[in-house]
Design a protein around this motif. Structure first.
Motif, PDB file in Angstrom:
ATOM      1  N   SER A   1      -5.474   1.077  -4.664  1.00  0.00           N
ATOM      2  CA  SER A   1      -4.045   1.371  -4.624  1.00  0.00           C
ATOM      3  C   SER A   1      -3.220   0.121  -4.883  1.00  0.00           C
ATOM      4  CB  SER A   1      -3.634   1.958  -3.279  1.00  0.00           C
ATOM      5  OG  SER A   1      -4.656   2.770  -2.793  1.00  0.00           O
ATOM      6  N   GLU A   2      -3.639  -1.013  -4.285  1.00  0.00           N
ATOM      7  CA  GLU A   2      -2.869  -2.237  -4.496  1.00  0.00           C
ATOM      8  C   GLU A   2      -2.949  -2.638  -5.964  1.00  0.00           C
ATOM      9  OE1 GLU A   2      -0.816  -3.505  -2.645  1.00  0.00           O
ATOM     10  OE2 GLU A   2      -1.334  -3.221  -0.548  1.00  0.00           O
ATOM     11  N   ASN A   3      -4.113  -2.498  -6.559  1.00  0.00           N
ATOM     12  CA  ASN A   3      -4.268  -2.887  -7.947  1.00  0.00           C
ATOM     13  C   ASN A   3      -3.446  -2.007  -8.873  1.00  0.00           C
ATOM     14  OD1 ASN A   3      -5.941  -4.929  -7.215  1.00  0.00           O
ATOM     15  ND2 ASN A   3      -7.837  -3.831  -7.675  1.00  0.00           N
TER      16      ASN A   3
ATOM     17  N   GLY B   1       4.122  -9.333  -1.459  1.00  0.00           N
ATOM     18  CA  GLY B   1       3.657  -8.283  -2.360  1.00  0.00           C
ATOM     19  C   GLY B   1       4.795  -7.459  -2.939  1.00  0.00           C
ATOM     20  N   HIS B   2       4.493  -6.812  -4.078  1.00  0.00           N
ATOM     21  CA  HIS B   2       5.404  -5.839  -4.700  1.00  0.00           C
ATOM     22  C   HIS B   2       6.727  -6.498  -5.109  1.00  0.00           C
ATOM     23  CE1 HIS B   2       2.401  -2.943  -3.370  1.00  0.00           C
ATOM     24  NE2 HIS B   2       2.403  -3.615  -2.231  1.00  0.00           N
ATOM     25  N   GLY B   3       7.839  -5.753  -5.061  1.00  0.00           N
ATOM     26  CA  GLY B   3       9.135  -6.305  -5.450  1.00  0.00           C
ATOM     27  C   GLY B   3       9.740  -5.564  -6.622  1.00  0.00           C
TER      28      GLY B   3
ATOM     29  N   MET C   1       0.816  -1.200   0.000  1.00  0.00           N
ATOM     30  CA  MET C   1       0.000   0.000   0.000  1.00  0.00           C
ATOM     31  C   MET C   1       0.853   1.254   0.000  1.00  0.00           C
ATOM     32  SD  MET C   1      -3.038   0.085  -0.235  1.00  0.00           S
ATOM     33  CE  MET C   1      -2.762   1.789   0.119  1.00  0.00           C
ATOM     34  N   MET C   2       0.344   2.305  -0.557  1.00  0.00           N
ATOM     35  CA  MET C   2       1.043   3.569  -0.562  1.00  0.00           C
ATOM     36  C   MET C   2       0.104   4.673  -0.116  1.00  0.00           C
ATOM     37  SD  MET C   2       3.201   3.576  -3.987  1.00  0.00           S
ATOM     38  CE  MET C   2       1.807   4.294  -4.747  1.00  0.00           C
TER      39      MET C   2
ATOM     40  N   ILE D   1       0.973 -11.357   1.247  1.00  0.00           N
ATOM     41  CA  ILE D   1       1.432 -10.612   2.423  1.00  0.00           C
ATOM     42  C   ILE D   1       1.776  -9.178   2.031  1.00  0.00           C
ATOM     43  CG2 ILE D   1       3.093 -10.583   4.345  1.00  0.00           C
ATOM     44  CD1 ILE D   1       1.736 -13.170   4.430  1.00  0.00           C
ATOM     45  N   HIS D   2       1.223  -8.225   2.755  1.00  0.00           N
ATOM     46  CA  HIS D   2       1.468  -6.807   2.483  1.00  0.00           C
ATOM     47  C   HIS D   2       1.676  -6.048   3.788  1.00  0.00           C
ATOM     48  CE1 HIS D   2       0.446  -6.485  -1.875  1.00  0.00           C
ATOM     49  NE2 HIS D   2      -0.018  -7.697  -1.605  1.00  0.00           N
ATOM     50  N   ALA D   3       2.100  -4.797   3.669  1.00  0.00           N
ATOM     51  CA  ALA D   3       2.116  -3.881   4.806  1.00  0.00           C
ATOM     52  C   ALA D   3       1.432  -2.609   4.335  1.00  0.00           C
ATOM     53  CB  ALA D   3       3.541  -3.605   5.275  1.00  0.00           C
ATOM     54  N   ASP D   4       0.685  -2.020   5.227  1.00  0.00           N
ATOM     55  CA  ASP D   4      -0.184  -0.906   4.878  1.00  0.00           C
ATOM     56  C   ASP D   4       0.530   0.434   4.925  1.00  0.00           C
ATOM     57  OD1 ASP D   4      -2.835  -0.673   4.179  1.00  0.00           O
ATOM     58  OD2 ASP D   4      -3.507  -1.728   5.972  1.00  0.00           O
TER      59      ASP D   4
ATOM     60  N   ARG E   1      11.083  -0.635   3.588  1.00  0.00           N
ATOM     61  CA  ARG E   1      10.294  -0.771   2.366  1.00  0.00           C
ATOM     62  C   ARG E   1       9.389  -1.996   2.468  1.00  0.00           C
ATOM     63  NH1 ARG E   1      14.899  -0.345  -2.142  1.00  0.00           N
ATOM     64  NH2 ARG E   1      15.619  -2.075  -0.845  1.00  0.00           N
ATOM     65  N   GLU E   2       8.142  -1.800   2.055  1.00  0.00           N
ATOM     66  CA  GLU E   2       7.158  -2.885   2.136  1.00  0.00           C
ATOM     67  C   GLU E   2       7.660  -4.146   1.443  1.00  0.00           C
ATOM     68  OE1 GLU E   2       3.346  -1.920   0.430  1.00  0.00           O
ATOM     69  OE2 GLU E   2       2.517  -3.908   0.867  1.00  0.00           O
ATOM     70  N   LYS E   3       8.257  -3.987   0.260  1.00  0.00           N
ATOM     71  CA  LYS E   3       8.663  -5.167  -0.513  1.00  0.00           C
ATOM     72  C   LYS E   3       9.681  -6.021   0.252  1.00  0.00           C
ATOM     73  CE  LYS E   3      12.451  -3.041  -3.132  1.00  0.00           C
ATOM     74  NZ  LYS E   3      13.068  -2.881  -4.464  1.00  0.00           N
TER      75      LYS E   3
HETATM   76 ZN    ZN Z   1       1.105  -3.678  -0.591  1.00  0.00          ZN
END
Ligand code: ZN
Length: 475
Positions: free
Chosen positions: A286-288, A183-185, A1-2, A252-255, A198-200
């Protein structure tokens, strides 16, 4: 998330720069200021950071193998340096063919199949040119992705679950497959914390620890969608889950939130009828969008996809949505023991990454990386382990109650080896106390005393409490 606030400010800055470039400095070409590199299991991504939009073309040359990238309307703003170890790239050179046309030549160990596209500015970056070098299928041995030691917390050995006495497994009973998606990367860092977390990176560390724990549970096997710091488009992630034969998909994500005070973990399941709350809708949006940040090259949800998704959902979603909500609830209540919850119930949202109607899927937001306190917790390996433990416990509880047929866990359940907590049973027409006792593998006497029954006569629709089985449960 951002955070949207961050994105908004970045956009204002980007618009300001564009304005300057157009009005004050109209004749100057775009500058290529840097190049970044990400290695995935089957491709290498190069991202050129630009000060403005460019035209470009890409072609390959053989003997020796080279890749030529012509960037028209650009000059080199700074030397191009990348660490290309573990990639097919041996060297990178550049030359100005005309005052406005830059040529970059990449020397290769072996031939690759290139694919390229440009990206418009976003919250993190300005204009970019993305060149993907796909390994040719003929190259049998894939080059392993680099393990990014600097950003991935080492996983210390922790005690696994206390050993449970299990009967010998019968032959041919398969493992339950859990596909874990960090998630992400790569080019898409996800949300970031005030101290540069960083979330990733955080979610990859949690995903790896979760994989280790799930692999330590007999009858379960865990697979990761990404094993390093590179981007996989959202559709690619569920495709991996299908290929691996997933019984469950856990992303798995972080908000992050505009308010730095926001905190707590949440669990999401796919909704077949829109999001349960405005927040869920906003999060899903946002995630999409990260599909675009990561540069899949096209919009993820056009109208056709929506229709197709709708049809698929109507046909087959009900069962797996129920499962998703069920497993989500178990994970949520376990997470609630190790970290505060943002929402007390499983949220429903239309996350692209969860659109896998045939596989129960959940998305876990492990906490707010935009909150300084939670960001440092999320980056700590002890907290990562605790989060992973709560997720693996929830997953185990769900599958012990709902094991897919043909699995070792189903066999355990059917032979009465799995301890279960109390459940409710609504009496159906024709059911007797003895039948219900057999079904739940408890004695009629236990049923009688658990429900204060004076006789064995039951009413249709009556709710009976089924006590936990005698085998001690550690849950
Ligand atoms: Zn995320």
């Amino acid at each position: 998330m951002m955070g949207s606030g961050m994105r908004f400010r970045a956009m204002v800055a980007a618009v300001g720069m564009l304005f300057l470039a157009v009005t004050v400095d109209a004749v100057a070409e775009t500058k290529v200021n840097s190049v970044r590199l990400w290695r995935a299991p089957d491709n290498t991504r190069l991202v050129f950071d630009l000060t403005g939009p460019v035209q470009h073309s890409v072609f390959t040359l053989t003997s020796p193998d080279r890749l030529v990238i012509d960037i028209n309307g650009a000059t080199l703003g700074a030397p191009l340096n990348v660490n290309a170890s573990n990639t097919p790239i041996t060297a990178m050179r550049s030359a100005q063919r005309t005052p406005t046309d830059l040529r970059v030549v990449i020397d290769l160990k072996k031939a690759v199949t290139p694919k390229s596209f440009t990206l418009a500015p976003n919250a993190q970056y300005g204009n970019r040119l993305v060149v993907d070098l796909f390994d040719n299928a003929a190259d049998a041995a894939p080059i392993p992705p680099p393990t990014n030691v600097a950003t991935v917390a080492p996983v210390p050995v922790t005690p696994v679950d206390p050993p449970v006495k299990l009967p010998p497994a019968p032959a041919g009973k398969r493992d339950i497959i859990v596909v874990i998606d960090a998630g992400h990367g790569g080019e898409d860092p996800g949300a970031s914390g005030s101290r540069g977390q960083r979330e990733k990176d955080v979610v990859l560390a949690i995903a790896r620890e979760l994989q280790r724990q799930v692999n330590g549970m007999k009858g379960f096997r865990a697979e990761l969608t990404r094993t390093g710091d590179y981007f996989i488009p959202l559709r690619g992630r569920t495709e991996i889950a299908r290929k691996k034969g997933a019984d469950l998909f856990v992303s798995i994500h972080a908000d992050a939130a505009p308010s730095a005070a926001a905190f707590g973990a949440s669990v999401f399941a796919l909704s077949d009828r829109g999001a349960t709350s405005e927040t869920a809708r906003w999060l899903a949006d946002s995630e999409n969008r990260s599909d675009l940040i990561g540069g899949a090259g096209n919009v993820s949800l056009d109208d056709k996809d929506r229709m197709l998704a709708g049809v698929l959902l109507d046909l087959s979603m009900t069962a797996s949505l129920t499962s998703s909500l069920n497993v989500g609830q178990k994970v949520l209540s376990n997470i609630g023991r190790v970290t505060p919850l943002h929402k007390q119930r499983v949220e429903q949202a239309g996350f692209m990454v969860l659109k896998s109607p045939d596989i129960p899927s959940i998305l876990v937001e492990t906490g707010f990386i935009s909150n300084a306190n939670e960001a440092s917790k999320l980056a700590a390996s002890s907290h990562q382990q605790a989060l992973a433990r709560s997720i693996s416990s929830g997953v185990r509880q769900f599958f012990q109650q709902n094991p897919p047929p043909g699995t070792y866990i189903a066999w355990l359940r059917d032979s009465g080896k799995i301890a279960q907590g109390p459940r409710d049973h609504r009496v159906n027409p024709g059911e007797t106390l003895a039948m219900i006792a057999v079904r739940y593998q408890v004695s009629p006497a236990t049923l009688r005393s658990a429900n204060n029954l004076k006789s064995d006569e039951l009413k249709i629709g009556q709710t009976l409490t089924i006590p936990g089985t005698e085998l001690a449960s550690k849950e």
